[in-house]
Structures are given as structure tokens and as C-alpha cells.
Scaffold this motif. Structure first.
Motif, PDB file in Angstrom:
ATOM      1  N   PRO A 224       0.726  -1.155  -0.436  1.00 45.69           N
ATOM      2  CA  PRO A 224      -0.215   0.471  -0.268  1.00 45.69           C
ATOM      3  C   PRO A 224       0.760   0.692   0.053  1.00 45.69           C
ATOM      4  O   PRO A 224       0.365   2.505  -0.271  1.00 45.69           O
ATOM      5  CB  PRO A 224      -0.295  -0.018   0.909  1.00 45.69           C
ATOM      6  N   ARG A 225       1.757   1.475   0.519  1.00 46.39           N
ATOM      7  CA  ARG A 225       2.787   2.243   0.215  1.00 46.39           C
ATOM      8  C   ARG A 225       3.410   2.595  -0.987  1.00 46.39           C
ATOM      9  O   ARG A 225       4.809   3.346  -1.158  1.00 46.39           O
ATOM     10  CB  ARG A 225       3.942   2.166   1.469  1.00 46.39           C
ATOM     11  N   TRP A 226       3.988   1.841  -1.548  1.00 44.56           N
ATOM     12  CA  TRP A 226       4.959   1.474  -2.081  1.00 44.56           C
ATOM     13  C   TRP A 226       4.093   2.859  -3.747  1.00 44.56           C
ATOM     14  O   TRP A 226       3.643   3.023  -3.456  1.00 44.56           O
ATOM     15  CB  TRP A 226       4.749   0.379  -3.194  1.00 44.56           C
ATOM     16  N   SER A 227       5.004   3.153  -4.189  1.00 40.04           N
ATOM     17  CA  SER A 227       4.315   3.791  -5.577  1.00 40.04           C
ATOM     18  C   SER A 227       3.885   3.310  -6.853  1.00 40.04           C
ATOM     19  O   SER A 227       4.328   1.884  -6.957  1.00 40.04           O
ATOM     20  CB  SER A 227       6.515   4.659  -6.927  1.00 40.04           C
ATOM     21  N   PRO A 228       3.778   4.250  -7.703  1.00 37.66           N
ATOM     22  CA  PRO A 228       2.683   3.293  -8.911  1.00 37.66           C
ATOM     23  C   PRO A 228       3.786   2.371  -9.578  1.00 37.66           C
ATOM     24  O   PRO A 228       3.289   1.636 -10.244  1.00 37.66           O
ATOM     25  CB  PRO A 228       2.316   4.313  -9.577  1.00 37.66           C
ATOM     26  N   GLU A 229       4.988   3.098 -10.008  1.00 36.64           N
ATOM     27  CA  GLU A 229       5.564   1.734 -10.869  1.00 36.64           C
ATOM     28  C   GLU A 229       5.920   0.944  -9.882  1.00 36.64           C
ATOM     29  O   GLU A 229       6.500  -0.065 -10.819  1.00 36.64           O
ATOM     30  CB  GLU A 229       6.680   3.242 -11.333  1.00 36.64           C
ATOM     31  N   VAL A 230       6.399   0.694  -8.747  1.00 41.40           N
ATOM     32  CA  VAL A 230       6.846  -0.419  -8.460  1.00 41.40           C
ATOM     33  C   VAL A 230       5.683  -1.695  -7.790  1.00 41.40           C
ATOM     34  O   VAL A 230       5.577  -2.716  -8.550  1.00 41.40           O
ATOM     35  CB  VAL A 230       7.365  -0.427  -6.752  1.00 41.40           C
ATOM     36  N   ALA A 235       2.930  -6.028  -9.732  1.00 40.74           N
ATOM     37  CA  ALA A 235       1.634  -6.845 -10.951  1.00 40.74           C
ATOM     38  C   ALA A 235       2.276  -7.717 -11.616  1.00 40.74           C
ATOM     39  O   ALA A 235       2.252  -9.030 -11.826  1.00 40.74           O
ATOM     40  CB  ALA A 235       0.895  -5.662 -10.812  1.00 40.74           C
ATOM     41  N   TRP A 236       3.412  -7.566 -11.981  1.00 41.97           N
ATOM     42  CA  TRP A 236       4.029  -7.450 -13.177  1.00 41.97           C
ATOM     43  C   TRP A 236       4.459  -8.751 -13.733  1.00 41.97           C
ATOM     44  O   TRP A 236       4.217 -10.041 -13.811  1.00 41.97           O
ATOM     45  CB  TRP A 236       4.912  -6.826 -14.270  1.00 41.97           C
ATOM     46  N   ILE A 237       5.682  -8.974 -11.869  1.00 43.43           N
ATOM     47  CA  ILE A 237       6.118 -10.141 -11.778  1.00 43.43           C
ATOM     48  C   ILE A 237       5.219 -11.799 -11.392  1.00 43.43           C
ATOM     49  O   ILE A 237       5.935 -12.801 -11.297  1.00 43.43           O
ATOM     50  CB  ILE A 237       7.523 -10.386 -11.008  1.00 43.43           C
ATOM     51  N   LYS A 238       4.246 -11.207 -10.858  1.00 44.95           N
ATOM     52  CA  LYS A 238       3.221 -11.833 -10.513  1.00 44.95           C
ATOM     53  C   LYS A 238       2.251 -12.668 -11.696  1.00 44.95           C
ATOM     54  O   LYS A 238       1.648 -13.783 -11.605  1.00 44.95           O
ATOM     55  CB  LYS A 238       2.066 -11.319  -9.584  1.00 44.95           C
ATOM     56  N   GLU A 239       2.428 -12.184 -12.855  1.00 44.49           N
ATOM     57  CA  GLU A 239       1.382 -12.537 -13.648  1.00 44.49           C
ATOM     58  C   GLU A 239       1.648 -13.687 -14.696  1.00 44.49           C
ATOM     59  O   GLU A 239       3.137 -13.780 -14.880  1.00 44.49           O
ATOM     60  CB  GLU A 239       0.998 -11.480 -15.328  1.00 44.49           C
ATOM     61  N   TYR A 272      14.323  -3.731  -1.772  1.00 44.44           N
ATOM     62  CA  TYR A 272      13.549  -3.564  -0.734  1.00 44.44           C
ATOM     63  C   TYR A 272      13.290  -1.311  -0.446  1.00 44.44           C
ATOM     64  O   TYR A 272      14.221  -1.487  -0.577  1.00 44.44           O
ATOM     65  CB  TYR A 272      14.749  -2.789   0.653  1.00 44.44           C
ATOM     66  N   PRO A 273      12.090  -1.978  -1.903  1.00 42.56           N
ATOM     67  CA  PRO A 273      11.601  -0.455  -2.353  1.00 42.56           C
ATOM     68  C   PRO A 273      11.184   0.824  -1.430  1.00 42.56           C
ATOM     69  O   PRO A 273      11.674   1.042  -0.155  1.00 42.56           O
ATOM     70  CB  PRO A 273      10.645  -0.296  -3.537  1.00 42.56           C
ATOM     71  N   SER A 274      12.240   1.812  -1.765  1.00 46.44           N
ATOM     72  CA  SER A 274      11.637   3.305  -0.872  1.00 46.44           C
ATOM     73  C   SER A 274       9.599   3.142  -0.517  1.00 46.44           C
ATOM     74  O   SER A 274       9.113   2.741  -1.889  1.00 46.44           O
ATOM     75  CB  SER A 274      12.327   4.483  -1.342  1.00 46.44           C
ATOM     76  N   ASP A 275       9.084   3.731   0.127  1.00 47.55           N
ATOM     77  CA  ASP A 275       7.451   4.246   0.896  1.00 47.55           C
ATOM     78  C   ASP A 275       7.171   4.780   1.027  1.00 47.55           C
ATOM     79  O   ASP A 275       8.861   6.026   1.610  1.00 47.55           O
ATOM     80  CB  ASP A 275       7.134   2.044   0.540  1.00 47.55           C
ATOM     81  N   ARG A 276       5.697   5.435   1.782  1.00 47.40           N
ATOM     82  CA  ARG A 276       6.000   6.107   1.762  1.00 47.40           C
ATOM     83  C   ARG A 276       5.827   5.773   3.452  1.00 47.40           C
ATOM     84  O   ARG A 276       6.803   7.594   4.252  1.00 47.40           O
ATOM     85  CB  ARG A 276       4.041   6.335   2.135  1.00 47.40           C
ATOM     86  N   LYS A 277       6.927   5.433   3.173  1.00 46.30           N
ATOM     87  CA  LYS A 277       6.883   5.082   5.424  1.00 46.30           C
ATOM     88  C   LYS A 277       8.143   5.415   5.515  1.00 46.30           C
ATOM     89  O   LYS A 277       9.023   6.088   6.317  1.00 46.30           O
ATOM     90  CB  LYS A 277       6.908   3.648   6.184  1.00 46.30           C
ATOM     91  N   SER A 278       9.186   4.993   4.836  1.00 45.95           N
ATOM     92  CA  SER A 278      10.962   4.762   3.996  1.00 45.95           C
ATOM     93  C   SER A 278      10.919   5.147   3.151  1.00 45.95           C
ATOM     94  O   SER A 278      11.297   5.029   2.325  1.00 45.95           O
ATOM     95  CB  SER A 278      10.892   3.177   5.068  1.00 45.95           C
ATOM     96  N   ALA A 334      14.764  -5.321 -16.266  1.00 43.47           N
ATOM     97  CA  ALA A 334      13.305  -5.428 -16.114  1.00 43.47           C
ATOM     98  C   ALA A 334      12.565  -4.347 -14.250  1.00 43.47           C
ATOM     99  O   ALA A 334      11.816  -3.662 -14.837  1.00 43.47           O
ATOM    100  CB  ALA A 334      12.421  -6.773 -16.063  1.00 43.47           C
ATOM    101  N   TYR A 335      13.152  -4.462 -13.585  1.00 42.80           N
ATOM    102  CA  TYR A 335      13.161  -3.274 -12.575  1.00 42.80           C
ATOM    103  C   TYR A 335      12.753  -1.983 -12.446  1.00 42.80           C
ATOM    104  O   TYR A 335      12.368  -1.034 -12.060  1.00 42.80           O
ATOM    105  CB  TYR A 335      13.477  -3.828 -10.723  1.00 42.80           C
ATOM    106  N   ARG A 336      13.783  -2.174 -13.308  1.00 40.90           N
ATOM    107  CA  ARG A 336      14.478  -0.885 -13.571  1.00 40.90           C
ATOM    108  C   ARG A 336      13.612  -0.249 -14.698  1.00 40.90           C
ATOM    109  O   ARG A 336      13.344   1.315 -14.901  1.00 40.90           O
ATOM    110  CB  ARG A 336      16.063  -0.682 -13.962  1.00 40.90           C
ATOM    111  N   GLN A 337      12.961  -0.991 -15.667  1.00 44.09           N
ATOM    112  CA  GLN A 337      11.723  -0.577 -16.791  1.00 44.09           C
ATOM    113  C   GLN A 337      11.265   0.080 -16.209  1.00 44.09           C
ATOM    114  O   GLN A 337      10.466   1.167 -17.091  1.00 44.09           O
ATOM    115  CB  GLN A 337      11.963  -1.645 -17.793  1.00 44.09           C
ATOM    116  N   PHE A 338      10.506  -0.880 -15.026  1.00 37.71           N
ATOM    117  CA  PHE A 338       9.096  -0.123 -14.634  1.00 37.71           C
ATOM    118  C   PHE A 338       8.907   1.305 -14.236  1.00 37.71           C
ATOM    119  O   PHE A 338       8.861   1.533 -13.984  1.00 37.71           O
ATOM    120  CB  PHE A 338       8.384  -1.287 -14.186  1.00 37.71           C
ATOM    121  N   VAL A 339      10.277   1.080 -12.926  1.00 40.91           N
ATOM    122  CA  VAL A 339      10.673   2.639 -12.533  1.00 40.91           C
ATOM    123  C   VAL A 339      10.684   3.483 -12.927  1.00 40.91           C
ATOM    124  O   VAL A 339      10.568   4.892 -12.037  1.00 40.91           O
ATOM    125  CB  VAL A 339      11.309   2.239 -10.745  1.00 40.91           C
TER     126      VAL A 339
END
Ligand code: AMP
Ligand code: AHG
Ligand code: MN
Ligand code: MN
Length: 345
Positions: A224-230, A235-239, A272-278, A334-339
Motif C-alpha cells: 500500500p505504501r509503494w509508488s505506482p511504478e513499483v 503486478a507484472w512479476i506475478k502475472e 526493498y523499495p522506498s515507500d511512504r513510510k521509508s 526489468a525492475y528499472r524499466q518499470f520504475v
């Protein structure tokens, strides 16, 4: 004069494996002009890790679990083993006489050794503290730099070096067995401790991180705290996608050393992405992200803050945090392309 008796040569055999000591000694012989200080520093690091190993194994019995009641500079409650591991490393490294400056996750500022030497050592004495009292893998992480002025008066700012200047990094993982993974700039090598004799033996020579993997490792509870890009990457890695092996399996231990070790050996991605809390991420640059980044790059993997190379970050504070993405080059790419919004699916 009797014919010269052919000298007895011991037939090479594998009745005894290669010890960490032998591996490090070979590295010294291959280093032009080495005085032996670096070798001695590594032997001291190995001693500290074996001492911590011994207490970790007794922790459940020797009233070493639980909290000290103090809070560290990170604002985290200090576990007795955090404090113990920190004391061991500070004492052993200070007495070695090879460190000018020592930086620890558990100490507010870098410390100047009472017997200054030519190296800077930064460490996380006990990684994965939240897992100590549930008997899950925990570890020790360290990075070594050569001081610019080995004979100069040491200053705490000498700890603030970019990871690309690291000359050695490693970690110990106190798991079902205790492994010591090390690089001095010539690949990554894993050693397993034989607790009966207190020696590390080479068990994983020349570790290579697979070019791609099939597992991802992230704390989904932060979704819930991640950016839309993360979130789009998540979502992509679980499709379902047969062509590129998705969905990936999910593994998350919550100890960086355990999650990083699995990713180094098996490939895939840890994030371990940044998020609203960190907003700057949770993991610390100098003694978690940098040593892991050095090891992953030495093993042919990649390490970024999502976008940029971890090893190129110029630190400004001893305990500064960074988002951290470790793993196979293609998965980190691939992660970099999303963010960076180069792709949205
Ligand atoms: P020293 O004079 O022992 O401090 O070593 C000088 C430099 O040589 C170190 O900073 C390393 O980069 C390299 N070196 C020395 N000993 C070793 C070793 N055992 N393994 C790998 N590199 C070494
Ligand atoms: P430490 O125990 O040294 O403070 O490190 C804990 C870190 C790291 O080991 C792990 O990757 C991360 O905390 C897990 O954080 P979450 O529990 O927030 O997932
Ligand atoms: Mn840690
Ligand atoms: Mn720690």
C-alpha cells in the motif's frame, strides 16, 4: 655418491579441503608488494565471525535472546545479540591494528581505532535482528576500504566512501550451517564452517549470479505504501507468462543476508523499495547495500537503488538509507524499466 634420491612429494589429494586461511594466503601471494596487513585483517574478521557464530548457536540457552532495553541510532530496539556481535567486532578489529576508522550500524558515529591501521571497516554486526528469537537465519555484513592516507591521522569522514572504492566485502550467514561469502575483487567465494574444528572450508568457489532467475523477494506487506511504478512491477512479476517464466515464486525471509544469499546463488531479484513510510528506503547504504552490491557485481549480478548503480552513490552520512534492488542483471533491468516508466506491463 648415491644417486640423488627423488624427493618425496606429497601426492595432491582432497583429503583436506581448502581452508579460508589458504585461500586468503594465495590472494596475498598474488598481490604485488603485499605486506600481510590485509591478510591479517581478514583473519581477524574470520575470528570475529567464528566467535559470533559460537554465541548465536548458544543464544537460546545462554539468555542471549531478547532485548537490552536500549534503542540504537536507527531508532530500533537493540537485541542482546546485536550488542554482543557489535562488541566482538569492535574489539577484534580495534586490537588488530589494521583499521584506522571503524563504522558500525550499532554506533552513532564512526570510531577511530586506538591502534590505527591502513583500512576502513564498516559493518552490520547482526543483520536480521527481528528473526533472532524465531531461530531464522541471521548474519553479519562488512565492507573494507583502503585509507587514502594510511599513515595520516584518521578522521570519521573517511568512512564516507562510495562503494566502488571497496577493496573487500563479505557476509556471514548463521543458518543451518554458517557460511562466509567473500570477495577481494577476484570473484566471489563461499566457505562453510566446520564447527568441530572452527575452520572455514571452501564450499562454493567462484559463485556466479545466474543471468536471470525465477524468484522474487520483497515485503508484500509494504504494497500500500509503494509508488505506482513499483506496484506495476509487482503486478507484472506475478502475472502468468509462459514465455518468460512468470509468475515468479516469492521468497522473503526478512533477513537481508538470507534473502541476498539465496538470490546470489539462485538468481532472480530482491527489492526493498522506498515507500511512504521509508522515503529513502529502509536498508543502510554503507554496511548493507554497498557490501551486497559489491558482491553481486563481482558475481556478475547487478545492484541498484531501482535506477542507479548502488556503488556509485556518494555517501554523506554514516547511517544513510537507500532503496535496494539486488539480483540477476535481466531481472534488475526489468525492475528499472518499470520504475523509470519505460514500460508499464
Ligand atoms: P597489504 O600490504 O597486506 O595491506 O595489502 C595491500 C593490498 O594488496 C590490499 O589492499 C589488497 O588490495 C591486496 N591484497 C593483499 N593481501 C591480499 C589477499 N590476501 N587477498 C587479496 N588481496 C590482497
Ligand atoms: P537489521 O536487523 O540489521 O536492522 O536489518 C534488518 C533489515 C534486513 O535484514 C532485512 O532485509 C530488512 O530489515 C527487513 O525489513 P522488513 O522487516 O521491513 O521487511
Ligand atoms: Mn541489517
Ligand atoms: Mn543489524
Amino acid at each position: 655418491m648415491p644417486e640423488s634420491i627423488p624427493s618425496m612429494r606429497v601426492a595432491a589429494s582432497n583429503v583436506v579441503g581448502t581452508t579460508l586461511r589458504e585461500h586468503v594466503l594465495a590472494g596475498m601471494r598474488a598481490a604485488p608488494g603485499a605486506t600481510g596487513e590485509f591478510t591479517s585483517l581478514l583473519n581477524h574478521m574470520s575470528l570475529a565471525i567464528r566467535i559470533i557464530h559460537s554465541r548465536v548457536r548458544q543464544a537460546g540457552l545462554a539468555d542471549l535472546l531478547g532485548y537490552t532495553g536500549e534503542t540504537n541510532v536507527q531508532g530500533e530496539q537493540v537485541q542482546k545479540l546485536d550488542e554482543y556481535a557489535n562488541d566482538v567486532l569492535l574489539t577484534v578489529l580495534d586490537k588488530s591494528g589494521h583499521c584506522g576508522v571503524i563504522g558500525s550500524e550499532e554506533v552513532d558515529d564512526a570510531v577511530i581505532s586506538s591502534h590505527p591501521g591502513k583500512y576502513v571497516v564498516l559493518f552490520d554486526p547482526l543483520d536480521g535482528s527481528s528473526n533472532i528469537d524465531t531461530n531464522v537465519g541471521i548474519g553479519t555484513i562488512f565492507a573494507v576500504y583502503r585509507r587514502a592516507e594510511p599513515r595520516g591521522v584518521p578522521t570519521v569522514d573517511e568512512a564516507l566512501r562510495p562503494g566502488r572504492e571497496i577493496v573487500c566485502a563479505g557476509y556471514a550467514l548463521y543458518g543451518p550451517s554458517t557460511v562466509f561469502v567473500l570477495s577481494t575483487g577476484h570473484g566471489v567465494h563461499g566457505f562453510t564452517l566446520d564447527p568441530a574444528i572452527g575452520e572455514f572450508f571452501l564450499s562454493s568457489p567462484d559463485i556466479r549470479c545466474p543471468i536471470s532467475g525465477s524468484m522474487y523477494s520483497v515485503n508484500e506487506g509494504n504494497h500500500p505504501r509503494w509508488s505506482p511504478e513499483v506496484r506495476r512491477w509487482n503486478a507484472w512479476i506475478k502475472e502468468e507468462s509462459k514465455q518468460d517464466g512468470r509468475p515468479y515464486g516469492m521468497r522473503y525471509v526478512g533477513s537481508l543476508v538470507a534473502d541476498a544469499h539465496r538470490t546470489l546463488l539462485k538468481g532472480g531479484i530482491f527489492a526493498y523499495p522506498s515507500d511512504r513510510k521509508s522515503p529513502d528506503g529502509k536498508l543502510r547504504l554503507l554496511y548493507e547495500a554497498n557490501p551486497m552490491a559489491y558482491l553481486f557485481e563481482q558475481a556478475g549480478g547487478a545492484a541498484t537503488n531501482g535506477v542507479d548503480r548502488i556503488l556509485d552513490i556518494q555517501p554523506t552520512k554514516l547511517h544513510q538509507r537507500t532503496p535496494l534492488v539486488l539480483g540477476s542483471k535481466s531481472d534488475v533491468g526489468a525492475y528499472r524499466q518499470f520504475v523509470t516508466n519505460e514500460r508499464t506491463e
